[in-house]
Design a protein around this motif. Structure first.
Motif, PDB file in Angstrom:
ATOM      1  N   GLY A   1     -59.042  -4.488  12.175  1.00  0.00           N
ATOM      2  CA  GLY A   1     -59.511  -3.518  13.171  1.00  0.00           C
ATOM      3  C   GLY A   1     -59.977  -2.216  12.546  1.00  0.00           C
ATOM      4  O   GLY A   1     -61.074  -1.732  12.851  1.00  0.00           O
ATOM      5  N   ILE A   2     -59.160  -1.661  11.650  1.00  0.00           N
ATOM      6  CA  ILE A   2     -59.519  -0.368  11.048  1.00  0.00           C
ATOM      7  C   ILE A   2     -60.671  -0.535  10.063  1.00  0.00           C
ATOM      8  O   ILE A   2     -61.588   0.283  10.019  1.00  0.00           O
ATOM      9  CB  ILE A   2     -58.282   0.268  10.382  1.00  0.00           C
ATOM     10  CG1 ILE A   2     -57.321   0.720  11.484  1.00  0.00           C
ATOM     11  CG2 ILE A   2     -58.665   1.440   9.484  1.00  0.00           C
ATOM     12  CD1 ILE A   2     -55.995   1.202  11.016  1.00  0.00           C
ATOM     13  N   ASP A   3     -60.662  -1.607   9.280  1.00  0.00           N
ATOM     14  CA  ASP A   3     -61.758  -1.865   8.344  1.00  0.00           C
ATOM     15  C   ASP A   3     -63.090  -1.976   9.096  1.00  0.00           C
ATOM     16  O   ASP A   3     -64.086  -1.354   8.712  1.00  0.00           O
ATOM     17  CB  ASP A   3     -61.474  -3.159   7.574  1.00  0.00           C
ATOM     18  CG  ASP A   3     -62.628  -3.572   6.688  1.00  0.00           C
ATOM     19  OD1 ASP A   3     -62.915  -2.846   5.717  1.00  0.00           O
ATOM     20  OD2 ASP A   3     -63.249  -4.616   6.951  1.00  0.00           O
ATOM     21  N   LEU A   4     -63.103  -2.756  10.188  1.00  0.00           N
ATOM     22  CA  LEU A   4     -64.329  -2.936  10.973  1.00  0.00           C
ATOM     23  C   LEU A   4     -64.756  -1.633  11.640  1.00  0.00           C
ATOM     24  O   LEU A   4     -65.934  -1.257  11.606  1.00  0.00           O
ATOM     25  CB  LEU A   4     -64.112  -4.025  12.030  1.00  0.00           C
ATOM     26  CG  LEU A   4     -65.297  -4.341  12.951  1.00  0.00           C
ATOM     27  CD1 LEU A   4     -66.456  -4.925  12.151  1.00  0.00           C
ATOM     28  CD2 LEU A   4     -64.891  -5.299  14.060  1.00  0.00           C
ATOM     29  N   ALA A   5     -63.795  -0.920  12.239  1.00  0.00           N
ATOM     30  CA  ALA A   5     -64.120   0.321  12.959  1.00  0.00           C
ATOM     31  C   ALA A   5     -64.684   1.381  12.011  1.00  0.00           C
ATOM     32  O   ALA A   5     -65.688   2.034  12.316  1.00  0.00           O
ATOM     33  CB  ALA A   5     -62.873   0.854  13.665  1.00  0.00           C
ATOM     34  N   VAL A   6     -64.044   1.546  10.838  1.00  0.00           N
ATOM     35  CA  VAL A   6     -64.518   2.551   9.879  1.00  0.00           C
ATOM     36  C   VAL A   6     -65.887   2.167   9.339  1.00  0.00           C
ATOM     37  O   VAL A   6     -66.798   3.004   9.247  1.00  0.00           O
ATOM     38  CB  VAL A   6     -63.504   2.713   8.708  1.00  0.00           C
ATOM     39  CG1 VAL A   6     -64.084   3.585   7.598  1.00  0.00           C
ATOM     40  CG2 VAL A   6     -62.200   3.311   9.222  1.00  0.00           C
ATOM     41  N   TYR A   7     -66.074   0.878   9.015  1.00  0.00           N
ATOM     42  CA  TYR A   7     -67.362   0.428   8.470  1.00  0.00           C
ATOM     43  C   TYR A   7     -68.483   0.612   9.494  1.00  0.00           C
ATOM     44  O   TYR A   7     -69.562   1.105   9.155  1.00  0.00           O
ATOM     45  CB  TYR A   7     -67.268  -1.038   8.042  1.00  0.00           C
ATOM     46  CG  TYR A   7     -68.465  -1.517   7.251  1.00  0.00           C
ATOM     47  CD1 TYR A   7     -68.602  -1.192   5.896  1.00  0.00           C
ATOM     48  CD2 TYR A   7     -69.459  -2.283   7.836  1.00  0.00           C
ATOM     49  CE1 TYR A   7     -69.692  -1.613   5.163  1.00  0.00           C
ATOM     50  CE2 TYR A   7     -70.560  -2.708   7.115  1.00  0.00           C
ATOM     51  CZ  TYR A   7     -70.670  -2.382   5.775  1.00  0.00           C
ATOM     52  OH  TYR A   7     -71.764  -2.805   5.055  1.00  0.00           O
TER      53      TYR A   7
ATOM     54  N   GLY B   1     -79.304   0.931   0.767  1.00  0.00           N
ATOM     55  CA  GLY B   1     -79.248   1.101  -0.686  1.00  0.00           C
ATOM     56  C   GLY B   1     -77.846   0.821  -1.203  1.00  0.00           C
ATOM     57  O   GLY B   1     -76.869   0.864  -0.460  1.00  0.00           O
ATOM     58  N   VAL B   2     -77.751   0.571  -2.507  1.00  0.00           N
ATOM     59  CA  VAL B   2     -76.505   0.095  -3.101  1.00  0.00           C
ATOM     60  C   VAL B   2     -75.373   1.109  -2.993  1.00  0.00           C
ATOM     61  O   VAL B   2     -74.238   0.747  -2.654  1.00  0.00           O
ATOM     62  CB  VAL B   2     -76.728  -0.332  -4.574  1.00  0.00           C
ATOM     63  CG1 VAL B   2     -77.313   0.796  -5.400  1.00  0.00           C
ATOM     64  CG2 VAL B   2     -75.435  -0.812  -5.215  1.00  0.00           C
TER      65      VAL B   2
ATOM     66  N   ALA C   1     -70.128   2.742  -0.947  1.00  0.00           N
ATOM     67  CA  ALA C   1     -69.260   3.812  -0.436  1.00  0.00           C
ATOM     68  C   ALA C   1     -68.638   3.417   0.903  1.00  0.00           C
ATOM     69  O   ALA C   1     -67.435   3.613   1.126  1.00  0.00           O
ATOM     70  CB  ALA C   1     -70.052   5.106  -0.283  1.00  0.00           C
ATOM     71  N   CYS C   2     -69.444   2.844   1.786  1.00  0.00           N
ATOM     72  CA  CYS C   2     -68.938   2.416   3.104  1.00  0.00           C
ATOM     73  C   CYS C   2     -67.916   1.295   2.953  1.00  0.00           C
ATOM     74  O   CYS C   2     -66.862   1.306   3.602  1.00  0.00           O
ATOM     75  CB  CYS C   2     -70.092   1.951   3.994  1.00  0.00           C
ATOM     76  SG  CYS C   2     -71.220   3.269   4.482  1.00  0.00           S
ATOM     77  N   GLY C   3     -68.217   0.316   2.085  1.00  0.00           N
ATOM     78  CA  GLY C   3     -67.295  -0.805   1.872  1.00  0.00           C
ATOM     79  C   GLY C   3     -65.982  -0.366   1.261  1.00  0.00           C
ATOM     80  O   GLY C   3     -64.905  -0.810   1.679  1.00  0.00           O
TER      81      GLY C   3
END
Length: 484
Positions: A366-372, A391-392, A397-399
């Protein structure tokens, strides 16, 4: 394009007012006129009922579900309707997404879309149509009879279509396929019809599996140190990073740093395959007729798929922990370890720690998906102009950020799971339940005891994400996977 809402701005609204080259005041006036038309009862807010009646007056008929989606997307104060400020914010954000779609369709880059471009774009999405059908779609949007669509015609036609996952964004913003941080609890990625039809989905999975294998092998020493610190570190027996590595090398040599990595790599393939198959089936059971799901549906479907996959391969998780904790000469290999556990502890031992593992899926996923998704949408809103390709560095950074947040939220459950998996190998220690272990750790070590091993765990996030991305991109080229 075929399924897009046929929604036109009323004639009283000048269609060119929202063009980026026009003054902002003209754009605001255009949206104000549209707001007044749709605010049927004149109470200063647009609810689902207002949209239903207002759009019908304009000759547009949408389902209640689609209209609820529009209101929900823009309703920031959660009062069930859109005031003028919310309405303007929603439409401006929406127009940015529409411009990305328009740019991706405009293959000649001449500011206009013709029937050949519509045919090619739909073909890329797995939909084959004739030139006659393409011209019919074109005529429905073409206001000036030129048999081409400019930006203003495109925007006005799709203005109130609740588009969340446009194909351009889906193609570039893969997440769980690309990044591997050693935990397989992420919600699966969405794939376009084109990718599914051309077999790209399985090539993505193979590329992701290969990337995960290399990434996990490169960061295996940090992963083994994390397991040792989770199980053995305490107030009275503090284990430092340098000291932990020295202890491992002293006990079993340099090769011992990779104990447990073999089974950790082996479980990637079955887990990924089961999770993606389960995810696709759950999507059908949810009954969504859309190609892609909204964030809530994705979380539900992804969490259930993750639970099914984890349940299927969970004995491999227990074996990984036991092999990582083993002393030199204790087991000759994976099979020998499984045999010893079965003979001494029975089948139930292969599911020790199962409950905290299942409970950890929801906060992590849940948190991984919401933040991403938050970071992705923020970038698309503020920086995307000609393409949805971030871009890479933005993608990395997002991942990294979303994975770190997900791990931090679920870490206490992961620690308790690991200790439960290891209980029999500790020799003579009491067999505690999940709640018993939580109470014992809090009582003897305080809340900080639930975060033993967090440092090496976070140390491996950036190298894991970076290595998996580089290998994934290389394997994509080798397997013939195209980004667009």
């Amino acid at each position: 394009v075929v399924q897009s809402v046929r929604c036109r701005v009323p004639p009283s609204v000048p269609p060119s007012a929202a063009s980026p080259s026009k003054p902002v005041t003209q754009q605001s006036h255009r949206l104000k006129v549209l707001f007044q038309v749709l605010d049927v009862n004149g109470d200063g807010g647009i609810c689902v009922n207002d949209l239903t009646i207002g759009l019908k007056k304009l000759g547009v008929h949408r389902t209640e579900h689609e209209l609820m989606k529009i209101v929900k997307a823009g309703d920031k104060d959660l009062d069930g309707q859109l005031d003028f400020e919310e309405f303007v914010h929603y439409l401006r954000d929406h127009e940015k997404k529409l411009r990305l779609v328009f740019k991706s369709l405009d293959r000649k880059n001449d500011g206009r879309i013709d029937s050949q471009e519509i045919m090619q774009s739909l073909r890329d999405l797995g939909v084959n149509i004739s030139e006659e059908q393409a011209e019919k779609i074109l005529r429905s949007m073409d206001k000036n009879g030129t048999m081409t669509i400019d930006w203003n015609e495109w925007r006005d036609y799709h203005l109130l279509h609740p588009a969340d996952n446009i194909p351009e964004i889906i193609l570039y913003w893969k997440h769980s396929s690309i990044f591997d941080v050693g935990e397989s609890l992420m919600v699966p990625d969405e794939f376009t019809a084109e990718e599914k039809k051309m077999g790209m989905l399985w090539r993505h999975l193979v590329a992701g599996g290969g990337a995960g294998a290399v990434s996990r092998t490169c960061t295996a020493p940090l992963d083994r140190l994390k397991v040792l610190m989770q199980v053995h570190s305490s107030k009275s027996n503090s284990m430092r990073i340098a000291g932990g590595f020295a202890q491992m090398i002293r006990e079993g040599g340099t090769r011992s740093l990779w104990r447990g990595n073999g089974i950790n790599v082996l479980k990637i393939a079955p887990e990924s395959a089961i999770k993606f198959m389960a995810y696709e089936q759950i999507k059908r059971l949810i009954g969504s007729n859309q190609e892609t799901l909204g964030i809530t549906e994705r979380l539900v479907a992804g969490s259930l798929a993750g639970a099914i996959a984890q349940s299927s391969i969970y004995p491999m998780e227990v074996l990984k922990t036991r092999l990582a904790l083993r002393k030199t000469g204790q087991y000759s290999g994976i099979q020998d370890c499984a045999k010893h556990i079965f003979q001494r502890e029975g089948v139930a031992a292969f599911y020790k720690g199962y409950i905290p593992n299942m409970l950890g899926i929801i906060p992590y996923a849940g948190i991984d998906l919401a933040v991403y998704e938050t970071l992705k949408n923020s970038w698309l809103q503020h920086y995307a102009t000609d393409s949805a390709d971030p871009g890479v560095f933005v993608l990395l950074a997002c991942g990294t950020t979303s994975s770190t947040c997900g791990q931090l939220a679920s870490y206490p459950l992961a620690l308790v799971r690991t200790r439960m998996q290891a209980q029999a190998s500790l020799g003579g220690g009491p067999q505690m339940s999940m709640t018993g272990l939580f109470r014992h750790i809090i009582r003897t070590e305080g809340p900080i005891g639930l975060y033993r091993g967090l440092a090496p765990n976070f140390m491996k996030v950036i190298p894991s994400v970076s290595i998996s991305y580089v290998v994934y991109e290389y394997l994509k080229i080798t397997l013939g996977v195209q980004s667009k």
